[in-house]
Design a protein around this motif. Sequence first.
Motif, short mmCIF file in Angstrom:
data_model
loop_
_atom_site.label_atom_id
_atom_site.label_comp_id
_atom_site.label_asym_id
_atom_site.label_seq_id
_atom_site.Cartn_x
_atom_site.Cartn_y
_atom_site.Cartn_z
N PHE A 914 0.79 -1.23 -0.01
CA PHE A 914 -0.03 0.02 0.18
C PHE A 914 0.90 1.43 -0.05
N SER A 915 0.74 1.94 -1.11
CA SER A 915 1.70 3.12 -0.93
C SER A 915 1.01 4.58 -1.13
N GLY A 916 -0.43 4.70 -1.33
CA GLY A 916 -0.86 6.00 -1.13
C GLY A 916 -2.05 5.79 -0.85
N PRO A 917 -2.69 6.61 0.48
CA PRO A 917 -4.07 6.61 0.75
C PRO A 917 -4.88 7.61 0.16
N ASN A 918 -6.08 7.53 0.03
CA ASN A 918 -6.78 8.45 -0.71
C ASN A 918 -8.23 8.33 -0.18
N TYR A 919 -9.05 9.43 -0.19
CA TYR A 919 -10.49 9.27 0.32
C TYR A 919 -11.06 8.41 -0.77
N TRP A 920 -10.92 8.64 -2.14
CA TRP A 920 -11.54 8.16 -3.14
C TRP A 920 -10.97 6.42 -3.28
N PRO A 921 -11.55 5.53 -3.33
CA PRO A 921 -10.85 4.09 -3.55
C PRO A 921 -10.25 4.15 -4.68
N GLN A 922 -10.77 4.55 -5.74
CA GLN A 922 -10.27 4.33 -7.20
C GLN A 922 -8.79 4.82 -7.10
N LEU A 923 -8.46 5.99 -6.35
CA LEU A 923 -7.15 6.90 -6.52
C LEU A 923 -6.10 6.29 -5.60
N ARG A 924 -6.59 5.27 -4.64
CA ARG A 924 -5.50 4.65 -3.66
C ARG A 924 -4.57 3.88 -4.46
N THR A 925 -3.31 4.03 -4.07
CA THR A 925 -2.11 3.37 -4.98
C THR A 925 -1.53 1.89 -4.11
N THR A 926 -1.07 1.09 -5.03
CA THR A 926 -0.42 0.10 -4.36
C THR A 926 0.82 -0.34 -5.47
N THR A 927 1.61 -1.00 -4.87
CA THR A 927 2.71 -1.62 -5.97
C THR A 927 1.74 -2.83 -6.79
N ALA A 928 2.46 -3.09 -7.94
CA ALA A 928 1.98 -4.27 -8.58
C ALA A 928 3.15 -5.35 -8.37
N ALA A 929 2.51 -6.41 -8.58
CA ALA A 929 3.48 -7.63 -8.02
C ALA A 929 4.98 -7.49 -8.67
N TYR A 930 6.06 -7.59 -7.96
CA TYR A 930 7.33 -7.56 -8.14
C TYR A 930 8.01 -8.78 -7.75
N GLU A 958 13.35 -6.60 -13.70
CA GLU A 958 11.90 -6.23 -13.40
C GLU A 958 11.93 -4.78 -12.96
N ASP A 959 10.87 -4.27 -13.14
CA ASP A 959 10.51 -2.70 -13.04
C ASP A 959 9.71 -2.63 -11.69
N ASP A 960 9.69 -1.56 -10.79
CA ASP A 960 9.05 -1.29 -9.69
C ASP A 960 7.97 -0.40 -10.19
N ILE A 961 6.58 -0.85 -10.28
CA ILE A 961 5.33 -0.25 -10.61
C ILE A 961 4.37 -0.04 -9.57
N GLN A 962 3.72 1.01 -9.55
CA GLN A 962 2.71 1.49 -8.57
C GLN A 962 1.46 1.81 -9.48
N VAL A 963 0.25 1.32 -8.93
CA VAL A 963 -0.75 1.44 -9.76
C VAL A 963 -2.06 1.85 -8.85
N ILE A 964 -2.87 2.92 -9.50
CA ILE A 964 -4.21 3.20 -8.68
C ILE A 964 -4.97 2.07 -8.91
N GLN A 965 -6.07 1.79 -7.88
CA GLN A 965 -6.92 0.94 -7.70
C GLN A 965 -8.32 0.89 -8.57
N ALA A 966 -8.03 1.56 -9.70
CA ALA A 966 -9.13 1.59 -10.72
C ALA A 966 -9.14 0.14 -11.37
N PRO A 967 -10.08 -0.55 -11.85
CA PRO A 967 -10.09 -1.77 -12.33
C PRO A 967 -9.02 -2.07 -13.26
N THR A 968 -8.58 -1.30 -14.08
CA THR A 968 -7.71 -1.26 -15.21
C THR A 968 -6.32 -1.39 -14.78
N GLY A 969 -6.01 -1.19 -13.32
CA GLY A 969 -4.63 -1.31 -12.65
C GLY A 969 -4.07 -0.27 -13.58
N VAL A 970 -4.44 0.97 -13.57
CA VAL A 970 -3.55 2.23 -14.48
C VAL A 970 -2.28 2.65 -13.62
#
Length: 989
Positions: A914-930, A958-970
């Motif tokens: 978990f890398s970024g809290p946000n009030y809006w769930p779709q904008l919370r960020t996590t790392t992708a599998a590394y 391998e790259d370090d990647i973080q994504v927002i929690q929108a379904p597409t893993g942007v």
Amino acid sequence: MMYRKISEVLGLSALLFWILSGSAMAAENGTIHGSVKDAQTTDPLPGANVLIVGTSLGASSDLDGRFEIRNVPPGSYTLRTTYIGYKPKQETVNLVAGGDVSVNLELEAVGVQGKEVVVTAQVSGQNQAINQQLSSQQIVSVVSAARIQELPDANAAESLGRLPGVSVLRTGGEADEVVIRGMAPRFNQVMINGVELAPSDPNQRSMDLSMISSNMLKGMEVKKTVTPDMDASVLGGVVNLELREAHVNSPGVPVIGLLAQGGYNALPNAYNKLNNYKYDASVEDRFFDEKFGVYVQADVERKNLASNQLGASYENAGNSITDYYTDALNLDNIGRDRQRYDGAAVLDYRLPAGTIKLSNFLSTGTTDIEDRGQSFGIRGNGSVGLGVLNTSLAYSSSTLSVITNALHLQYQLPVFHVNMMLSHTYTETKNPQDWTATFTQGNAMINPISGTTQLDPRSIPPNFNDDPSQSHLQNIANTSSFSRGRALTASLDLEMNLNLSDEITSVIKFGGMDRYQTRSFDYSTTGTQGLNILSAASFDDSLQQHFFKSVTYTNANIPMTPFVDPNYNYGKFLGGNYKMLYPLNYGMLSSWASYLRQNVGKFSTNGSLFYFHDEANSTMNNYTGHENQSAGYVMATINIGPQVTLIPGVRYQSLQTTYTASRGFQNTQSDLGSGPYNHYDTTITETHGFWLPDVALQYKPLSWFDIRLSYTHTLAYPDYQAIIPVINVSSTEATITYNNYELAPSRSTNYDAFFSLYSNEIGLLTLGGFLKQIDNLIFQEQIYINASNIFKYFPPGFISNATLPSGTPQLTTFVNDSNRATDYGLEFDWETHFWYLPQPFNGLVLNVNYTHVFSEEKYPYVGIPTTGRSRVPFDTSYTTRLLYQPDNIANLSIGYDYKGFSIRVSMIYQDNIFSGPNYWPQLRTTTAAYTRWDISAKQDLPWHGLQLYGDISNLNSEDDIQVIQAPTGVPQAQQSYGMTGDLGLRIRF
């Protein structure tokens, strides 16, 4: 009040010892001491269990293989020594009244037949780690010196990242901080030889571990639980790094170690690809019948830590998890050159009844960074079609230096065993001449967007028309900073053995510590006012003569065209998925930044400075202060037979902080640099003290199985940025920064339960769980306040003549959360080698661990609803995970040894951190599998003591990647640093 409570604890404990000391001395008991070594190599075996058969008396060997069993009644005894990976051994000793017996125990490794076969380094390192973990009073994970050499780890943080429950944060592909059990780095303690380092971060209580070379260490450990004799200001774990000491087989004949290593970075356009090296030299010897030891080591390194980085920002567009806007995209091509110098000198002297040791460590490292970036502005605050393109070049040169000195005395008095330490540690971080230059092109989008657009970041750069002739200077700024911290610590621990019978024995321990720490941070920034103010009238003849002979510019703007570097090539940025254009010229901009830095306040337009010292932002970041931490404790280690060990105790710990910082009022003139910053300094002192009861239980129902239970209380003190007494009001921006010096420390109640199976065939197999219940976690909070209440947040002295900020004032402060946070998880670890299998499989070595962590925290949130609804600010909260909490961590390493050849393949897996809290769930960020694969190998050469080794890190790039929690893993962030390799020689003679 604080010292009176500590004195009560120590006084009651001293009275108890005085009453009991008479019977202890009258018994004329003695001591059994000695060492435990490998029978063939004579290497010390740390963590060996030495037990007097038929009693609960025993001891574990220390890192030098030495042990001591005190307060033993006279008689004849059988000593049983066990060490996983070695055959048990029994030996008879006779102890006379009031005497002592010295015995050297030599154990034979399992699977070793004949003197020509020895325990390999991989197996030796694994055995050491297993036995140190089993002998520890805390729940601990260990990396031994032998294992450090077997893994392709750049520094201490990388090696720690292979332990269960530990994840790492990386910069340029190299780990610099560790997260323990999902707790942020600022919740950990970092020690060298038991000396807590002064934090390197001017804002937080965290320490950069990248400056400590693994070659300097004889071992590392992560303590995940505490006992009352330990500093309790830790929510995550305690990282202790042990420096090497003199250990030689032939005293009087110096042992010299040399290492030479070269490296390679495979990242496209990674400048100075081959400019990676490491040189290490050490010398050690023992004198005066092995009583006096000297160990000196020096390490010189240089690394290319270049990386390609992406950052994207998104905005809420509705209540659905699919509703978001793409706001902006940032691309950065970072050249990062790190040079590091480490040194250690350890002197020890073995006294007749103890030891005295002087440990010294020095590290200084400079990281030079050239960051060429492009920022694509799509929208902001709900507006569309901004189309702003910023092209920038930022330079930073940061020097981090660490010094530790410790004088450590252990001595056996008639009644007490004394452990005393005096230590000094100093940390400083210097950034003397950083600068940033930014050029801006407006309306740069080819096809302006509209509506609720969700853009793939890869589609953004092609939709911008990069035109250097239309891009003009936005800002050029110089900054400097200097942070430093120094701590002086004195600690005293007294132990006494109290044996009620052969079956019930105990060690009573009490003591205290006092730590005095000073800290300061100095920051300064100079820069331009902004866009479209750099006119021809702004420059005098000298500036034009130096830099703008061939520059054609209008009366309003300076174009980017002359500053483009045609010789710099971005290469395939992020694998060719993104295209960066028009890199800026470092030489030109560096010279210009230097010239402006030397001529602050010289240039103006119509009486208004365009390049000035920003007094407000420089002043409000500065602080000085000191902290005084004191503690006293009493505890007991009670052994009931060889099966049960109970460790109850209590600690009283107090921290007093005194910090000085500014309180001021920014008006239009101070914002623009044409007027002074109206402020004054204030000093605030706060004190917090707590009673912290702890209890631990270890139960061994079988010789190959134990259960460990722990109930402890720990603390986390507020970060510096939260408690320095800053208040700053900006009338032009309608903002108030109001630090909260009254913050209470966070407190955690911790529960641990671990089950271990161990034998020569099993190795060590551990399964456990933990729970942390955390109160008073500290968060930064933004609050929209009513104008009628605004003056209570103003600095005293500015209320009567202050101008109200326009708009809805926003207050930024720090608060203790009234809700309880929880952090819990499971850890699995298996360490073994297959010595009992037929050849060739008996050379296999296995280490595997897995951790799953859960957490929950309620975050405060204050916001203003979007257009179309009420614009009245609302105050609410939302529940999600703790920052940096990972879902899954897995580590695997498989090694193989054959004669002088050794190879190890290792894998690191981290998922959904978990890398970024946000009030809006779709904008919370996590790392992708590394998932990262590494390989290391070594071969002993025919010449005595000479070894060739090599390793490849990030074999799969391998790259370090973080994504927002929108379904597409942007993607929200991406860092690519490619594969690196090293090849070297080491010799010990």
